[in-house]
Design a protein around this motif. Structure first.
Motif, PDB file in Angstrom:
ATOM      1  N   SER B 144      10.094  24.665  38.118  1.00 26.02           N
ATOM      2  CA  SER B 144      10.506  23.531  38.958  1.00 26.02           C
ATOM      3  C   SER B 144      10.185  23.918  40.394  1.00 26.02           C
ATOM      4  CB  SER B 144      12.015  23.306  38.799  1.00 26.02           C
ATOM      5  OG  SER B 144      12.549  22.624  39.919  1.00 26.02           O
ATOM      6  N   THR B 145      10.216  22.940  41.296  1.00 28.09           N
ATOM      7  CA  THR B 145      10.114  23.320  42.710  1.00 28.09           C
ATOM      8  C   THR B 145      11.443  23.965  43.097  1.00 28.09           C
ATOM      9  OG1 THR B 145      10.985  21.199  43.465  1.00 28.09           O
ATOM     10  CG2 THR B 145       8.596  21.369  43.242  1.00 28.09           C
ATOM     11  N   PRO B 146      11.404  24.989  43.974  1.00 23.65           N
ATOM     12  CA  PRO B 146      12.665  25.671  44.312  1.00 23.65           C
ATOM     13  C   PRO B 146      13.688  24.741  44.953  1.00 23.65           C
ATOM     14  CG  PRO B 146      10.768  26.642  45.493  1.00 23.65           C
ATOM     15  CD  PRO B 146      10.225  25.650  44.547  1.00 23.65           C
ATOM     16  N   ASP B 147      13.230  23.790  45.740  1.00 24.07           N
ATOM     17  CA  ASP B 147      14.195  22.920  46.417  1.00 24.07           C
ATOM     18  C   ASP B 147      14.934  22.031  45.447  1.00 24.07           C
ATOM     19  OD1 ASP B 147      14.110  23.860  48.926  1.00 24.07           O
ATOM     20  OD2 ASP B 147      12.605  22.417  49.676  1.00 24.07           O
ATOM     21  N   ALA B 148      14.201  21.481  44.473  1.00 19.05           N
ATOM     22  CA  ALA B 148      14.854  20.646  43.461  1.00 19.05           C
ATOM     23  C   ALA B 148      15.885  21.470  42.694  1.00 19.05           C
ATOM     24  CB  ALA B 148      13.812  20.082  42.496  1.00 19.05           C
ATOM     25  N   MET B 149      15.533  22.728  42.427  1.00 20.59           N
ATOM     26  CA  MET B 149      16.438  23.611  41.695  1.00 20.59           C
ATOM     27  C   MET B 149      17.696  23.884  42.524  1.00 20.59           C
ATOM     28  SD  MET B 149      16.050  24.724  38.655  1.00 20.59           S
ATOM     29  CE  MET B 149      14.988  25.830  37.814  1.00 20.59           C
ATOM     30  N   ARG B 150      17.500  24.117  43.800  1.00 18.11           N
ATOM     31  CA  ARG B 150      18.663  24.381  44.670  1.00 18.11           C
ATOM     32  C   ARG B 150      19.598  23.169  44.679  1.00 18.11           C
ATOM     33  NH1 ARG B 150      14.406  26.659  48.194  1.00 18.11           N
ATOM     34  NH2 ARG B 150      14.534  28.933  47.965  1.00 18.11           N
ATOM     35  N   GLN B 151      19.015  21.980  44.804  1.00 19.58           N
ATOM     36  CA  GLN B 151      19.846  20.767  44.832  1.00 19.58           C
ATOM     37  C   GLN B 151      20.573  20.581  43.505  1.00 19.58           C
ATOM     38  OE1 GLN B 151      18.203  17.127  46.705  1.00 19.58           O
ATOM     39  NE2 GLN B 151      16.321  18.283  46.881  1.00 19.58           N
ATOM     40  N   SER B 152      19.862  20.853  42.440  1.00 24.79           N
ATOM     41  CA  SER B 152      20.452  20.661  41.120  1.00 24.79           C
ATOM     42  C   SER B 152      21.610  21.629  40.877  1.00 24.79           C
ATOM     43  CB  SER B 152      19.372  20.841  40.047  1.00 24.79           C
ATOM     44  OG  SER B 152      19.919  20.670  38.770  1.00 24.79           O
ATOM     45  N   ILE B 153      21.440  22.872  41.321  1.00 23.08           N
ATOM     46  CA  ILE B 153      22.527  23.861  41.160  1.00 23.08           C
ATOM     47  C   ILE B 153      23.756  23.390  41.937  1.00 23.08           C
ATOM     48  CG2 ILE B 153      23.289  26.221  41.697  1.00 23.08           C
ATOM     49  CD1 ILE B 153      20.332  27.092  41.213  1.00 23.08           C
ATOM     50  N   ARG B 154      23.522  22.948  43.187  1.00 21.39           N
ATOM     51  CA  ARG B 154      24.647  22.460  44.015  1.00 21.39           C
ATOM     52  C   ARG B 154      25.421  21.365  43.309  1.00 21.39           C
ATOM     53  NH1 ARG B 154      21.274  22.659  48.524  1.00 21.39           N
ATOM     54  NH2 ARG B 154      21.713  24.573  49.676  1.00 21.39           N
ATOM     55  N   LYS B 155      24.680  20.480  42.632  1.00 21.67           N
ATOM     56  CA  LYS B 155      25.317  19.326  41.967  1.00 21.67           C
ATOM     57  C   LYS B 155      25.920  19.684  40.607  1.00 21.67           C
ATOM     58  CE  LYS B 155      24.278  15.523  44.499  1.00 21.67           C
ATOM     59  NZ  LYS B 155      25.253  14.497  44.866  1.00 21.67           N
ATOM     60  N   SER B 156      25.612  20.871  40.114  1.00 20.17           N
ATOM     61  CA  SER B 156      26.000  21.163  38.730  1.00 20.17           C
ATOM     62  C   SER B 156      27.095  22.209  38.574  1.00 20.17           C
ATOM     63  CB  SER B 156      24.770  21.629  37.933  1.00 20.17           C
ATOM     64  OG  SER B 156      23.723  20.699  38.055  1.00 20.17           O
ATOM     65  N   VAL B 157      27.376  22.970  39.626  1.00 17.86           N
ATOM     66  CA  VAL B 157      28.396  24.018  39.490  1.00 17.86           C
ATOM     67  C   VAL B 157      29.650  23.620  40.275  1.00 17.86           C
ATOM     68  CG1 VAL B 157      26.614  25.801  39.184  1.00 17.86           C
ATOM     69  CG2 VAL B 157      27.573  25.398  41.471  1.00 17.86           C
ATOM     70  N   PRO B 158      30.814  24.179  39.904  1.00 20.68           N
ATOM     71  CA  PRO B 158      32.044  23.843  40.636  1.00 20.68           C
ATOM     72  C   PRO B 158      31.892  24.172  42.123  1.00 20.68           C
ATOM     73  CG  PRO B 158      32.540  25.131  38.653  1.00 20.68           C
ATOM     74  CD  PRO B 158      31.050  25.143  38.831  1.00 20.68           C
ATOM     75  N   ALA B 159      32.433  23.300  42.969  1.00 21.39           N
ATOM     76  CA  ALA B 159      32.234  23.403  44.422  1.00 21.39           C
ATOM     77  C   ALA B 159      32.607  24.788  44.967  1.00 21.39           C
ATOM     78  CB  ALA B 159      33.040  22.322  45.129  1.00 21.39           C
ATOM     79  N   LYS B 160      33.687  25.381  44.467  1.00 25.77           N
ATOM     80  CA  LYS B 160      34.124  26.657  45.044  1.00 25.77           C
ATOM     81  C   LYS B 160      33.179  27.812  44.679  1.00 25.77           C
ATOM     82  CE  LYS B 160      37.598  27.461  41.437  1.00 25.77           C
ATOM     83  NZ  LYS B 160      38.930  27.920  41.130  1.00 25.77           N
ATOM     84  N   PHE B 161      32.294  27.556  43.727  1.00 26.67           N
ATOM     85  CA  PHE B 161      31.334  28.609  43.360  1.00 26.67           C
ATOM     86  C   PHE B 161      29.906  28.306  43.827  1.00 26.67           C
ATOM     87  CE2 PHE B 161      34.579  29.125  39.917  1.00 26.67           C
ATOM     88  CZ  PHE B 161      35.089  30.320  40.396  1.00 26.67           C
ATOM     89  N   THR B 162      29.771  27.298  44.696  1.00 23.22           N
ATOM     90  CA  THR B 162      28.431  26.916  45.155  1.00 23.22           C
ATOM     91  C   THR B 162      27.724  28.090  45.835  1.00 23.22           C
ATOM     92  OG1 THR B 162      29.201  24.668  45.491  1.00 23.22           O
ATOM     93  CG2 THR B 162      27.112  25.252  46.533  1.00 23.22           C
ATOM     94  N   ASP B 163      28.409  28.724  46.792  1.00 23.89           N
ATOM     95  CA  ASP B 163      27.771  29.805  47.556  1.00 23.89           C
ATOM     96  C   ASP B 163      27.331  30.947  46.647  1.00 23.89           C
ATOM     97  OD1 ASP B 163      28.195  28.318  49.769  1.00 23.89           O
ATOM     98  OD2 ASP B 163      29.936  29.465  50.492  1.00 23.89           O
ATOM     99  N   LEU B 164      28.226  31.291  45.754  1.00 20.73           N
ATOM    100  CA  LEU B 164      27.931  32.373  44.814  1.00 20.73           C
ATOM    101  C   LEU B 164      26.675  32.042  44.000  1.00 20.73           C
ATOM    102  CD1 LEU B 164      29.092  35.037  43.427  1.00 20.73           C
ATOM    103  CD2 LEU B 164      30.022  33.478  41.703  1.00 20.73           C
ATOM    104  N   ASN B 165      26.626  30.807  43.495  1.00 21.87           N
ATOM    105  CA  ASN B 165      25.481  30.413  42.674  1.00 21.87           C
ATOM    106  C   ASN B 165      24.191  30.313  43.490  1.00 21.87           C
ATOM    107  OD1 ASN B 165      26.124  29.723  39.682  1.00 21.87           O
ATOM    108  ND2 ASN B 165      27.912  29.013  40.828  1.00 21.87           N
ATOM    109  N   MET B 166      24.318  29.840  44.731  1.00 24.81           N
ATOM    110  CA  MET B 166      23.122  29.750  45.570  1.00 24.81           C
ATOM    111  C   MET B 166      22.576  31.152  45.853  1.00 24.81           C
ATOM    112  SD  MET B 166      22.848  26.620  45.597  1.00 24.81           S
ATOM    113  CE  MET B 166      21.304  26.566  46.454  1.00 24.81           C
ATOM    114  N   GLU B 167      23.495  32.086  46.082  1.00 24.22           N
ATOM    115  CA  GLU B 167      23.069  33.459  46.340  1.00 24.22           C
ATOM    116  C   GLU B 167      22.405  34.048  45.085  1.00 24.22           C
ATOM    117  OE1 GLU B 167      26.123  36.275  47.539  1.00 24.22           O
ATOM    118  OE2 GLU B 167      24.664  37.898  47.271  1.00 24.22           O
ATOM    119  N   ALA B 168      23.004  33.731  43.942  1.00 24.20           N
ATOM    120  CA  ALA B 168      22.440  34.228  42.677  1.00 24.20           C
ATOM    121  C   ALA B 168      21.020  33.706  42.498  1.00 24.20           C
ATOM    122  CB  ALA B 168      23.326  33.784  41.508  1.00 24.20           C
TER     123      ALA B 168
END
Lengths: 383, 179
Positions: B144-168
């Motif tokens: 996928s394009t990285p940006d689409a993936m970043r947006q999708s992760i933001r929309k798919s994981v619990p809000a309090k774990f967004t930063d953790l998942n983005m870092e991952a």
């Protein structure tokens, strides 16, 4: 914006699309019992219905669940249940009651590998004849088969419409693949959906008879609580809804229950056809198998065989007339289904002199491409 | 490429299905393509073999199953053993180098590895190993394009774990793969 007005483009699972469609169609009562692979529908309804002032009840079993949606429908709500083979088996008696009392409601069967408890987490299409003949007696049913989450949405809305229009329980026959498949689904705004509402009588209470109508028609409802006298029963009944145990009454009622569907089959039946007009061989499929057949069709077309594609969107009532028409022009039909030959029997019945070749699979897997290409070749060589 | 067929395999509890959901959402909702995601799982919720597959296409996806994969992501030895044979020649394999240790010949495929679970553990949350792997596969296999993936992760994981998942995701995305 009402909360039911969930609209836009979503990447969602088939079962979720089904639940959202029910809500969009106006369903406000769900009675059910969890079962793989249908549980997501109940889960979603349990979450969403309270937001819309609807009612979700998890019952002690599927017998009670089916009874509850009949009761809710009679109280004026659009109602639904969902299950899989083992649960549908328990519902069959009350499905018959719903048919006899002419009760609009929707039953979703997310088919899994059967018989008995079979393959809970895997797929099948082996309840097609159960939907048709499972409950005892003679009657007509409507069953729709979605091939994708988008169509699962569209057909669930359609199922509610048909159930109100023809006053009967309507089946949505999906399977574990389509139920758990996630794809892009467009949900239109509620006011852009075609929704058929229940038809209530315009007669005065003293002039109204609950089951008075033409030989092929659907009687009008009276609203509960509006002062109309009402009686309904699973026993053979007359226009008043009273039990009348005569041959005359029974012949009239059973014929009407069948005629209201059979004589309007053209308005109900939906099929998708590709390249059928000049085809030598037509591949007939429905639901998920209608997507599994593509590679085989492609291969055989490349080999120079004229292969048509016919997808049953409505399986019941069966498109007898269309199959008969095509049968006079083709070598034959290849029927691909995830059972050991159910809808194939219907094709065979209508195919007359044309060959009917079944590609069966009991579920839990998919027929091999080579098995389908071989069947197409055999039918092409048959004359 | 007209179609990209991605197979993701591991065991129940690793977030295999969530990974393919995030991928599917990225390419459909944020990249405007079509995708069909299906899954296979056993009666066990955790620990059993689990796999999911995403067919990505510019066109409508007719055939939703993956008989031959263009990309295989393996987060377990069992998943690797089972699905390596269906990876096409010159297809891309991304595997967790700590969890897949008994290697077969990689002559006909392009193999890339990352210790995704170890990286996630170093971050303090083993649970984001799947997202580390998604970042890695986004960089190595261009699923996928990285940006689409970043947006999708933001929309798919619990809000309090967004930063953790983005870092991952970034850790995986920037990891130089071992071949």
């Amino acid at each position: 914006m009402r909360k039911s007005d969930l609209h836009g483009e979503f990447f969602i699972q088939g079962n979720i699309a089904c639940a959202e469609a029910a809500l969009a169609a106006g369903c406000r009562f769900f009675g059910g019992y969890p079962i793989t692979p249908a549980s997501e529908i109940a889960e979603r309804m349990a979450y969403r219905l309270p937001q819309l002032d609807g009612v979700f009840v998890q019952f002690e079993d599927e017998i009670a669940s089916m009874a509850s949606i009949l009761g809710a429908s009679w109280a004026g709500a659009k109602s639904m249940t969902s299950s899989s083979g083992p649960g549908i088996s328990l519902m069959l008696e009350n499905i018959g009651l719903g048919i006899m009392m002419e009760t609009p409601c929707v039953i979703v069967n997310v088919q899994r590998g059967s018989p008995s408890t079979g393959l809970p987490t895997s797929w099948g299409q082996s309840d097609m004849m159960q939907a048709r003949w499972g409950s005892h007696g003679d009657f007509a049913v409507i069953a729709l088969c979605p091939k994708s989450p988008q169509e699962y949405f569209d057909l669930t809305v359609k199922a509610f419409n048909l159930s109100e229009q023809y006053r009967l329980p309507v089946f949505v026959m999906s399977d574990a693949v389509v139920g758990h498949m996630t794809e892009k689904v467009y949900i239109p705004p509620v006011d852009e959906l075609e929704i058929i509402e229940r038809k209530y009588t315009s007669k005065k209470p003293q002039d109204y008879l609950p089951y008075e109508c033409e030989f092929d028609a659907v009687p009008d409802f009276a609203k509960a609580g509006d002062g109309y006298r009402y009686h309904t029963t699973g026993l053979t009944h007359d226009e008043r809804g009273y039990p009348v145990m005569t041959e005359e009454c029974h012949v009239k009622l059973v014929n009407r229950l069948i005629n209201k569907i059979k004589l309007h089959a053209d308005d109900i039946i939906m099929i998708e056809e590709k390249d059928t007009e000049d085809a030598e061989v037509i591949v007939v499929s429905y639901g998920i198998t209608s997507r599994i057949v593509f590679p085989a069709i492609k291969i055989m077309k490349k080999k120079g065989i004229k292969v048509g594609y016919l997808r049953l969107i409505t399986v019941w009532p069966f498109p007898e007339e269309r199959i008969r028409q095509l049968a006079s022009k083709v070598n034959g039909f290849v029927v691909v289904e995830l059972n050991m030959g159910q809808v194939c029997l219907e094709v065979e019945r209508c195919a007359k002199n044309a060959v009917t070749k079944l590609v069966p699979h009991p579920g839990g897997g998919m027929p091999q491409v080579e098995t389908i290409t071989q069947a197409i070749q055999e039918v092409a060589d048959a004359r | 490429m007209a179609q990209l067929r991605v197979k993701i395999s591991g065991f129940g509890g690793q977030g295999i299905v969530l990974s393919s959901y995030i991928l599917g959402k990225a390419v459909t909702i944020f990249d405007g393509k079509n995708a069909s995601m299906t899954q296979v799982y056993g009666p066990e919720a955790r620990g059993g073999a689990c796999s999911s597959q995403v067919v990505i296409s510019e066109e409508e996806v007719d055939y939703p199953l993956v008989d031959t994969a263009d990309v295989l992501i393996a987060l377990s030895q069992e998943g690797y053993d089972k699905f390596l044979p269906i990876l096409r020649d010159q297809g891309i394999l991304c595997y967790d180098s700590d969890l897949v240790t008994k290697l077969h010949s990689h002559d006909r495929v392009i193999a890339k590895s990352i210790p995704a679970t170890r990286i996630a553990e170093e971050m303090g949350k083993k649970i984001v190993a799947n997202i580390v792997m998604l970042g890695f596969a986004t960089a190595q296999a261009e699923i996928s394009t990285p940006d689409a993936m970043r947006q999708s992760i933001r929309k798919s994981v619990p809000a309090k774990f967004t930063d953790l998942n983005m870092e991952a995701f970034e850790r995986g995305f920037n990891y130089q793969g071992e071949t």
